[in-house]
Design a protein around this motif. Structure first.
Motif, PDB file in Angstrom:
ATOM      1  N   GLY A 183       0.797  -1.211   0.000  1.00 28.51           N
ATOM      2  CA  GLY A 183       0.000   0.000   0.000  1.00 28.51           C
ATOM      3  C   GLY A 183       0.838   1.273   0.000  1.00 28.51           C
ATOM      4  N   THR A 184       1.919   1.296   0.777  1.00 33.24           N
ATOM      5  CA  THR A 184       2.790   2.468   0.815  1.00 33.24           C
ATOM      6  C   THR A 184       3.410   2.724  -0.548  1.00 33.24           C
ATOM      7  OG1 THR A 184       3.323   1.963   3.125  1.00 33.24           O
ATOM      8  CG2 THR A 184       4.738   3.543   1.999  1.00 33.24           C
ATOM      9  N   ASP A 185       3.869   1.653  -1.180  1.00 34.12           N
ATOM     10  CA  ASP A 185       4.502   1.755  -2.492  1.00 34.12           C
ATOM     11  C   ASP A 185       3.507   2.269  -3.530  1.00 34.12           C
ATOM     12  OD1 ASP A 185       6.962   1.027  -4.118  1.00 34.12           O
ATOM     13  OD2 ASP A 185       5.453  -0.165  -5.159  1.00 34.12           O
ATOM     14  N   ASP A 186       2.306   1.690  -3.559  1.00 30.92           N
ATOM     15  CA  ASP A 186       1.300   2.107  -4.535  1.00 30.92           C
ATOM     16  C   ASP A 186       0.921   3.573  -4.345  1.00 30.92           C
ATOM     17  OD1 ASP A 186       1.258  -0.413  -5.592  1.00 30.92           O
ATOM     18  OD2 ASP A 186      -0.559  -1.054  -4.552  1.00 30.92           O
ATOM     19  N   PHE A 187       0.682   3.951  -3.101  1.00 25.36           N
ATOM     20  CA  PHE A 187       0.254   5.319  -2.823  1.00 25.36           C
ATOM     21  C   PHE A 187       1.340   6.318  -3.202  1.00 25.36           C
ATOM     22  CE2 PHE A 187      -2.526   8.310  -0.854  1.00 25.36           C
ATOM     23  CZ  PHE A 187      -3.701   7.632  -0.552  1.00 25.36           C
ATOM     24  N   ALA A 188       2.578   6.015  -2.830  1.00 25.56           N
ATOM     25  CA  ALA A 188       3.676   6.943  -3.113  1.00 25.56           C
ATOM     26  C   ALA A 188       3.902   7.105  -4.607  1.00 25.56           C
ATOM     27  CB  ALA A 188       4.949   6.467  -2.429  1.00 25.56           C
ATOM     28  N   ARG A 189       3.955   5.998  -5.319  1.00 20.74           N
ATOM     29  CA  ARG A 189       4.248   6.076  -6.749  1.00 20.74           C
ATOM     30  C   ARG A 189       3.126   6.770  -7.515  1.00 20.74           C
ATOM     31  NH1 ARG A 189       8.659   2.954  -8.267  1.00 20.74           N
ATOM     32  NH2 ARG A 189       9.475   1.649  -6.573  1.00 20.74           N
ATOM     33  N   THR A 190       1.905   6.662  -7.023  1.00 23.67           N
ATOM     34  CA  THR A 190       0.788   7.310  -7.714  1.00 23.67           C
ATOM     35  C   THR A 190       0.700   8.786  -7.372  1.00 23.67           C
ATOM     36  OG1 THR A 190      -0.461   5.232  -7.724  1.00 23.67           O
ATOM     37  CG2 THR A 190      -1.701   7.274  -8.087  1.00 23.67           C
ATOM     38  N   VAL A 191       0.656   9.107  -6.076  1.00 25.77           N
ATOM     39  CA  VAL A 191       0.422  10.489  -5.663  1.00 25.77           C
ATOM     40  C   VAL A 191       1.698  11.318  -5.776  1.00 25.77           C
ATOM     41  CG1 VAL A 191      -0.367  11.987  -3.809  1.00 25.77           C
ATOM     42  CG2 VAL A 191      -1.450   9.754  -4.142  1.00 25.77           C
ATOM     43  N   ALA A 192       2.760  10.877  -5.120  1.00 21.83           N
ATOM     44  CA  ALA A 192       4.008  11.639  -5.207  1.00 21.83           C
ATOM     45  C   ALA A 192       4.573  11.606  -6.618  1.00 21.83           C
ATOM     46  CB  ALA A 192       5.028  11.095  -4.212  1.00 21.83           C
ATOM     47  N   GLY A 193       4.308  10.512  -7.332  1.00 18.55           N
ATOM     48  CA  GLY A 193       4.780  10.443  -8.709  1.00 18.55           C
ATOM     49  C   GLY A 193       4.189  11.523  -9.586  1.00 18.55           C
ATOM     50  N   ALA A 194       2.984  11.987  -9.244  1.00 16.23           N
ATOM     51  CA  ALA A 194       2.357  13.063 -10.014  1.00 16.23           C
ATOM     52  C   ALA A 194       2.911  14.431  -9.662  1.00 16.23           C
ATOM     53  CB  ALA A 194       0.839  13.047  -9.784  1.00 16.23           C
ATOM     54  N   ALA A 195       3.655  14.522  -8.558  1.00 11.80           N
ATOM     55  CA  ALA A 195       4.164  15.823  -8.125  1.00 11.80           C
ATOM     56  C   ALA A 195       5.294  16.330  -9.009  1.00 11.80           C
ATOM     57  CB  ALA A 195       4.643  15.746  -6.672  1.00 11.80           C
ATOM     58  N   ASP A 196       5.984  15.439  -9.709  1.00 11.88           N
ATOM     59  CA  ASP A 196       7.101  15.922 -10.520  1.00 11.88           C
ATOM     60  C   ASP A 196       6.631  16.809 -11.665  1.00 11.88           C
ATOM     61  OD1 ASP A 196       6.124  13.989 -12.206  1.00 11.88           O
ATOM     62  OD2 ASP A 196       7.912  12.723 -12.167  1.00 11.88           O
ATOM     63  N   ASP A 197       5.362  16.704 -12.052  1.00 14.50           N
ATOM     64  CA  ASP A 197       4.827  17.609 -13.075  1.00 14.50           C
ATOM     65  C   ASP A 197       4.797  19.050 -12.593  1.00 14.50           C
ATOM     66  OD1 ASP A 197       4.420  15.503 -14.798  1.00 14.50           O
ATOM     67  OD2 ASP A 197       2.324  15.212 -14.209  1.00 14.50           O
ATOM     68  N   HIS A 198       4.848  19.233 -11.269  1.00 20.13           N
ATOM     69  CA  HIS A 198       4.744  20.573 -10.692  1.00 20.13           C
ATOM     70  C   HIS A 198       6.085  21.050 -10.141  1.00 20.13           C
ATOM     71  CE1 HIS A 198       0.424  19.971 -11.055  1.00 20.13           C
ATOM     72  NE2 HIS A 198       0.573  18.810 -10.433  1.00 20.13           N
ATOM     73  N   LEU A 199       7.144  20.301 -10.397  1.00 26.14           N
ATOM     74  CA  LEU A 199       8.460  20.648  -9.861  1.00 26.14           C
ATOM     75  C   LEU A 199       9.513  20.870 -10.932  1.00 26.14           C
ATOM     76  CD1 LEU A 199       8.677  18.112  -6.885  1.00 26.14           C
ATOM     77  CD2 LEU A 199       8.569  20.599  -6.687  1.00 26.14           C
ATOM     78  N   ASP A 200       9.250  20.490 -12.165  1.00 28.07           N
ATOM     79  CA  ASP A 200      10.211  20.601 -13.266  1.00 28.07           C
ATOM     80  C   ASP A 200      11.433  19.718 -13.070  1.00 28.07           C
ATOM     81  OD1 ASP A 200       8.617  22.429 -14.646  1.00 28.07           O
ATOM     82  OD2 ASP A 200       9.438  24.115 -13.523  1.00 28.07           O
ATOM     83  N   VAL A 201      11.355  18.764 -12.140  1.00 25.78           N
ATOM     84  CA  VAL A 201      12.392  17.740 -11.997  1.00 25.78           C
ATOM     85  C   VAL A 201      11.672  16.411 -11.813  1.00 25.78           C
ATOM     86  CG1 VAL A 201      14.072  19.325 -10.969  1.00 25.78           C
ATOM     87  CG2 VAL A 201      12.561  17.979  -9.478  1.00 25.78           C
ATOM     88  N   SER A 202      12.416  15.331 -11.908  1.00 25.27           N
ATOM     89  CA  SER A 202      11.821  14.006 -11.734  1.00 25.27           C
ATOM     90  C   SER A 202      11.854  13.589 -10.270  1.00 25.27           C
ATOM     91  CB  SER A 202      12.569  12.969 -12.575  1.00 25.27           C
ATOM     92  OG  SER A 202      12.398  13.223 -13.956  1.00 25.27           O
ATOM     93  N   ILE A 203      10.828  12.866  -9.864  1.00 29.30           N
ATOM     94  CA  ILE A 203      10.829  12.216  -8.559  1.00 29.30           C
ATOM     95  C   ILE A 203      11.128  10.744  -8.786  1.00 29.30           C
ATOM     96  CG2 ILE A 203       9.427  11.521  -6.591  1.00 29.30           C
ATOM     97  CD1 ILE A 203       8.007  14.157  -6.728  1.00 29.30           C
ATOM     98  N   GLN A 204      12.159  10.267  -8.124  1.00 30.52           N
ATOM     99  CA  GLN A 204      12.579   8.882  -8.256  1.00 30.52           C
ATOM    100  C   GLN A 204      12.279   8.143  -6.960  1.00 30.52           C
ATOM    101  OE1 GLN A 204      16.721   9.478  -9.232  1.00 30.52           O
ATOM    102  NE2 GLN A 204      16.271   9.827 -11.401  1.00 30.52           N
ATOM    103  N   PHE A 205      11.998   6.851  -7.076  1.00 29.69           N
ATOM    104  CA  PHE A 205      11.623   6.048  -5.921  1.00 29.69           C
ATOM    105  C   PHE A 205      12.632   4.938  -5.700  1.00 29.69           C
ATOM    106  CE2 PHE A 205       7.787   7.901  -7.663  1.00 29.69           C
ATOM    107  CZ  PHE A 205       7.202   8.466  -6.535  1.00 29.69           C
ATOM    108  N   GLU A 206      12.981   4.724  -4.444  1.00 30.25           N
ATOM    109  CA  GLU A 206      13.887   3.642  -4.069  1.00 30.25           C
ATOM    110  C   GLU A 206      13.239   2.836  -2.950  1.00 30.25           C
ATOM    111  OE1 GLU A 206      17.710   5.089  -2.965  1.00 30.25           O
ATOM    112  OE2 GLU A 206      18.153   5.960  -4.947  1.00 30.25           O
ATOM    113  N   ASN A 207      13.023   1.558  -3.188  1.00 24.12           N
ATOM    114  CA  ASN A 207      12.508   0.670  -2.146  1.00 24.12           C
ATOM    115  C   ASN A 207      13.674   0.153  -1.317  1.00 24.12           C
ATOM    116  OD1 ASN A 207      10.489   0.316  -4.620  1.00 24.12           O
ATOM    117  ND2 ASN A 207       9.363  -0.131  -2.730  1.00 24.12           N
TER     118      ASN A 207
END
Length: 347
Positions: free
Chosen positions: A59-83
């Protein structure tokens, strides 16, 4: 390097030349300060890494990749995820506590889960020193089983444990929030499991139940969704009162008559996905990321995901996230016998 050279020059120059050079040095320092301020204003200028201290597919992984993953559109940089799974989220969290406080490394976890693991396991760092960035939703733990057993409800599950059909229950690592929830279900609610089978993350728990490696497990409702849609997992009960937005027809254990509204299990089993920065991260950087996360919660794709999956997506800012962490660290010891959990985990 320019400032160092200027200082060496001043050390050996004549008094008259030194006066001129000092003036030039002051101008140079002003330029340096201006460049630093401009760099601060430009944050972020590099990719941001979010450490997910659990395995993929939970659940943490799904939520982060979906919600926080959409934040990079508003930052002009990429958000990368590391498990970085292990120790109920404490290993990856420690890496972020000790990371450079520059805003480029965050950690995602869900109070009260990882803070409770910290209280139980007492690792050598202060989780309460983390800087809150944002909270972006909420979701409960549920109890589920392999569909082959056709379990009717929570009462039927209790009967099958009592009859000896089941003895094991699966969850994340010993001393984690799921472990605490499982013990509370056994000791306060009456689910008589005997052996707790620990996995690194929620994704591994669901896989274990779907494959019947362990017949019954505890995990988040969002983490169980895919298995339920495939017909391989059967949700049995929502653990906290208030129900599940992912499985709206799933009754809670209170609704099924095995707990009371406001029991400790309600505090322990409702999670709030949140993001945290290393201690000392500039508030200006936190505010930039928080604003992007707020915009991400309103993103059309995120809202569609929330509607399709039933996940609750809602934003609150840095102050609220910090207060949530402080509240958990203060209140969980009042509802959980941490010494008893430690003793049983070590036995």
């Amino acid at each position: 390097m320019e400032e160092v050279n200027r200082r060496r020059f001043l050390k050996h120059a004549t008094v008259a030349t030194a006066g001129v050079s000092l003036a030039a040095g002051c101008l140079g320092d002003d330029e340096d300060d201006g460049a630093e301020a401009e760099a601060e204003d430009d944050f972020p200028t590099d990719n941001i890494t979010i450490v997910i201290p659990f395995g993929e597919g939970g659940g943490t992984d799904d939520f982060a990749r979906t919600v926080a993953g959409a934040a990079d559109d508003h930052l002009d940089v990429s958000i990368q995820f590391e498990n970085e799974p292990g120790a109920g989220g404490l290993n990856g969290t420690q890496d972020v506590v000790q990371a450079e406080p520059d805003g480029y490394t965050l950690v995602a976890f869900n109070p009260p889960s990882t803070p409770t693991s910290w209280l139980v396991q007492q690792p050598p760092y202060e989780i309460g020193d983390l800087e809150g960035v944002a909270t972006v939703g909420r979701f409960p733990y549920i109890i589920y089983a392999n569909t082959d057993y056709e379990i009717e409800d929570f009462g039927d599950l209790i009967d099958r444990y009592e009859d000896g059909e089941f003895s094991q229950i699966a969850g994340q690592g010993v001393g984690t929030m799921v472990d605490v929830v499982a013990r509370t279900l056994r000791d306060d609610v009456g689910l008589p499991w005997e052996d707790y089978i620990a996995y690194d993350g929620g994704g591994e728990v669901t896989e274990a139940v779907m494959s019947d490696e362990v017949s019954v497990g505890i995990g988040t409702d969002s983490g169980a969704l895919a298995g339920a849609e495939e017909g391989r997992l059967e949700p049995i009960a929502c653990i906290p009162d208030g129900g599940s937005a992912v499985f709206p027809d799933l009754e809670s254990i209170a609704e099924q008559g095995y707990a009371e509204e406001g029991d400790p299990i309600d505090t322990l089993a409702m999670l709030q996905p949140s993001y945290w920065a290393p201690p000392g991260t500039p508030s200006e950087h936190i505010d930039v990321i928080a604003e992007a996360l707020e915009q991400a919660t309103e993103d059309e794709g995120v809202q569609e995901w929330a509607e399709d999956t039933g996940n609750v997506v809602e934003y609150s800012g840095p102050d609220e996230a910090s207060q949530t962490l402080a509240d958990v660290l203060e209140t969980v010891p009042d509802v959980v016998d941490l010494d008893a959990v430690r003793e049983e985990a070590e036995s």
